[in-house]
Structure formats: structure tokens, C-alpha cells
Design a protein around this motif. Structure first.
Motif, PDB file in Angstrom:
ATOM      1  N   SER A 197       0.186  24.274 -31.545  1.00 32.33           N
ATOM      2  CA  SER A 197       1.233  23.367 -32.028  1.00 32.33           C
ATOM      3  C   SER A 197       0.699  22.298 -32.976  1.00 32.33           C
ATOM      4  CB  SER A 197       1.924  22.696 -30.838  1.00 32.33           C
ATOM      5  OG  SER A 197       0.987  22.011 -30.041  1.00 32.33           O
ATOM      6  N   ILE A 217      -1.153  19.628 -32.371  1.00 35.80           N
ATOM      7  CA  ILE A 217      -1.032  18.256 -31.883  1.00 35.80           C
ATOM      8  C   ILE A 217      -2.282  17.489 -32.305  1.00 35.80           C
ATOM      9  CG2 ILE A 217      -0.957  16.782 -29.829  1.00 35.80           C
ATOM     10  CD1 ILE A 217       0.615  18.919 -28.427  1.00 35.80           C
ATOM     11  N   GLN A 234       8.691  22.964 -31.403  1.00 33.15           N
ATOM     12  CA  GLN A 234       9.205  21.994 -30.427  1.00 33.15           C
ATOM     13  C   GLN A 234       8.102  20.972 -30.141  1.00 33.15           C
ATOM     14  OE1 GLN A 234      11.639  23.908 -27.140  1.00 33.15           O
ATOM     15  NE2 GLN A 234      10.608  25.739 -27.927  1.00 33.15           N
ATOM     16  N   PRO A 235       7.766  20.133 -31.110  1.00 35.61           N
ATOM     17  CA  PRO A 235       6.617  19.228 -30.994  1.00 35.61           C
ATOM     18  C   PRO A 235       6.658  18.283 -29.796  1.00 35.61           C
ATOM     19  CG  PRO A 235       8.057  18.588 -32.810  1.00 35.61           C
ATOM     20  CD  PRO A 235       8.493  19.942 -32.377  1.00 35.61           C
ATOM     21  N   LEU A 236       7.860  17.808 -29.449  1.00 33.54           N
ATOM     22  CA  LEU A 236       7.954  16.886 -28.315  1.00 33.54           C
ATOM     23  C   LEU A 236       7.622  17.609 -27.011  1.00 33.54           C
ATOM     24  CD1 LEU A 236       8.554  14.080 -27.322  1.00 33.54           C
ATOM     25  CD2 LEU A 236      10.983  14.677 -27.160  1.00 33.54           C
ATOM     26  N   ALA A 248       3.976  18.165 -26.868  1.00 36.66           N
ATOM     27  CA  ALA A 248       3.269  16.928 -26.547  1.00 36.66           C
ATOM     28  C   ALA A 248       3.275  16.665 -25.047  1.00 36.66           C
ATOM     29  CB  ALA A 248       3.906  15.759 -27.292  1.00 36.66           C
ATOM     30  N   LYS A 261       5.562  11.518 -37.671  1.00 32.63           N
ATOM     31  CA  LYS A 261       6.153  12.359 -36.633  1.00 32.63           C
ATOM     32  C   LYS A 261       5.063  12.980 -35.763  1.00 32.63           C
ATOM     33  CE  LYS A 261       8.928  16.558 -36.015  1.00 32.63           C
ATOM     34  NZ  LYS A 261       9.657  17.650 -36.709  1.00 32.63           N
ATOM     35  N   ASN A 262       3.994  13.460 -36.384  1.00 33.47           N
ATOM     36  CA  ASN A 262       2.894  14.067 -35.637  1.00 33.47           C
ATOM     37  C   ASN A 262       2.171  13.036 -34.777  1.00 33.47           C
ATOM     38  OD1 ASN A 262       3.676  15.921 -37.618  1.00 33.47           O
ATOM     39  ND2 ASN A 262       1.682  16.903 -37.609  1.00 33.47           N
ATOM     40  N   CYS A 283       4.194  12.171 -31.636  1.00 32.37           N
ATOM     41  CA  CYS A 283       4.054  13.189 -30.591  1.00 32.37           C
ATOM     42  C   CYS A 283       2.701  13.065 -29.895  1.00 32.37           C
ATOM     43  CB  CYS A 283       4.210  14.584 -31.193  1.00 32.37           C
ATOM     44  SG  CYS A 283       5.898  14.979 -31.703  1.00 32.37           S
ATOM     45  N   SER A 284       1.676  12.753 -30.666  1.00 34.25           N
ATOM     46  CA  SER A 284       0.344  12.586 -30.080  1.00 34.25           C
ATOM     47  C   SER A 284       0.309  11.388 -29.138  1.00 34.25           C
ATOM     48  CB  SER A 284      -0.702  12.410 -31.183  1.00 34.25           C
ATOM     49  OG  SER A 284      -0.837  13.589 -31.931  1.00 34.25           O
ATOM     50  N   VAL A 321       2.759  10.417 -27.327  1.00 33.61           N
ATOM     51  CA  VAL A 321       3.398  10.882 -26.094  1.00 33.61           C
ATOM     52  C   VAL A 321       2.363  11.588 -25.223  1.00 33.61           C
ATOM     53  CG1 VAL A 321       5.103  12.479 -25.122  1.00 33.61           C
ATOM     54  CG2 VAL A 321       5.688  11.107 -27.131  1.00 33.61           C
ATOM     55  N   THR A 322       1.562  12.453 -25.842  1.00 35.53           N
ATOM     56  CA  THR A 322       0.514  13.162 -25.116  1.00 35.53           C
ATOM     57  C   THR A 322      -0.481  12.189 -24.503  1.00 35.53           C
ATOM     58  OG1 THR A 322       0.660  15.129 -26.518  1.00 35.53           O
ATOM     59  CG2 THR A 322      -1.404  14.792 -25.343  1.00 35.53           C
TER      60      THR A 322
END
Length: 225
Positions: free
Chosen positions: A36, A38, A112-114, A117, A178-179, A182-183, A185-186
Motif C-alpha cells: 500500500s 505506507i 484503501q489507504p486508511l 494504515a 494524504k500519505n 495515513c502514516s 494513523v499507523t
């Protein structure tokens, strides 16, 4: 006093837990993160940043930073840390290579990046949490977070989040927001899980025992003199 069988069982659980941790971590990084795309924080994220702006290959910069973090960790956390770190690092490398040879077993979550993450954060948090719980480190990121947590006397989750957050903010210079979001969130999920799985007093006890041992050696030297 422990019997040999008890010591053997304790060692088996100790190294077995670290091996399970790096296996989970490698699985998540290969099947989720690599598919993905991430973005990473910490040492790995810094290697990507240096490669983008300065052209330094991650193979060199990553090795230098990992060795530096391990050396500082050895000086501050003791021989036990270094032994555990070497074991878990080798275990991670073996597991990751095995997963690469076998191929992906999870669907690509790149669209589905979210979700990627969240799932990635679960794998990283549980995997690293188990390794750190036993006093090991799967890479320079773990060693750096342990060093910061010990010196700043803060929770290891804050140390992980701090190092990742700083690198991710620098990464905004070449990676879409955006990337990065998501990171983050991870990073938030993984830091929370690491903190829940880690034993807060483990490193303090190790450092204390190393310090006490050094003081005892100095005392014995003074007496003999």
C-alpha cells in the motif's frame, strides 16, 4: 534459585516471544506496508528522506543509523539489550526474506489507504510491542525510542510517536499530505499498542543492574588497591 529446567523454559519464552514479535512485524511490513506504500517514520523514514534529497542509498544510511543507535543502546542499556537486539534483528531479516520468497498472502490495500494504515499499525504495534517487551529491538527505531524513553523518563509510546512524527513532518517536503496523514494513523495505533504491551520497568531494571554491577566492580577495585 531457579532450576535448569526453569531457566530453559524462561529462555525459551523470552526468545520465542521476540521471534513471534519480529514475525508479526515482518508480516505486516511486507504484506501491508510494502503493497500500500505506507510512508515510514523513524530511521527508515529518514533513510528515504536522505535518499530523495541527497541521493544517499538507504542501504548505507540505514546501516549507519542502526549501528549508531545500537551502539548508544549498548552503552546506556547494557549487554542484555545488545544481545536481544542482535537476535531480534536477525530474526526479523530471516522472516522478511521468507515472506518475500513466499509472496503476498493479503490483498493489496493500496486503494484503501486508511484501512491499510489501521491494519499496518496493528501489525507493527503488536510485533514491536512483543519485541520491546523482552528488551529487544528489531531495528534502530526501537533502540532510539528505548534510549529516549529512558533518558527523558517518558512512556515509550511518546518516544516512538515523537521520532516518527518529526521524520514524517520533514517527509512532507516530497510526499503528499494524504500519505503522511495515513502514516500518522499507523504511528498513533502502533505507539499505543507498543505502550500497552511493553513492561515499563524493564529497561530501568536492566540499567540499574548494570550500574550496580559497575559500582560493585569499582568498589572491589578500591578494596584490592
Amino acid at each position: 534459585m531457579q532450576t535448569k529446567s526453569q531457566q530453559l523454559k524462561q529462555s525459551f519464552l523470552h526468545y520465542g516471544t521476540m521471534l513471534l514479535g519480529v514475525a508479526i512485524l515482518a508480516f505486516g511490513l511486507f504484506n501491508v506496508h510494502s503493497q500500500s506504500k505506507i510512508t515510514e517514520g523513524g530511521v527508515l523514514g529518514m533513510t528515504l528522506l536522505l535518499h530523495h534529497w541527497l541521493g544517499i542509498t538507504p542501504g548505507i544510511s540505514g546501516l549507519v543509523m542502526d549501528i549508531t543507535c545500537y551502539f548508544i543502546g549498548f552503552r546506556m542499556l547494557g549487554k542484555a539489550f545488545l544481545k536481544n537486539a542482535i537476535f531480534s534483528s536477525i530474526g526479523f531479516s530471516v522472516c522478511y526474506n521468507l515472506y518475500e520468497a513466499y509472496g503476498y498472502v493479503l490483498p493489496n490495500l493500496g486503494d484503501q489507504p486508511l484501512l491499510a494504515a489501521v491494519v499496518g499499525g496493528l501489525f507493527v504495534g503488536i510485533g514491536v510491542g512483543l519485541v520491546v517487551r523482552e528488551g529487544g529491538a528489531s531495528g534502530g527505531d526501537d533502540a532510539l525510542a528505548m534510549i529516549i524513553a529512558k533518558n527523558a523518563r517518558c512512556r515509550i509510546s511518546k518516544a516512538y510517536f515523537l521520532t516518527d512524527f518529526v521524520v514524517l513532518m520533514f517527509s512532507l517536503s516530497y510526499i503528499p499530505f494524504k500519505n503522511i496523514l495515513c502514516s500518522l494513523v499507523t504511528v498513533t495505533i502502533s505507539s499505543f499498542l507498543i505502550d500497552k504491551l511493553q513492561k515499563p520497568a524493564a529497561f530501568a531494571e536492566t540499567a540499574s543492574s548494570n550500574k550496580d554491577g559497575a559500582e560493585q566492580e569499582e568498589d572491589s577495585t578500591d578494596v584490592s588497591a
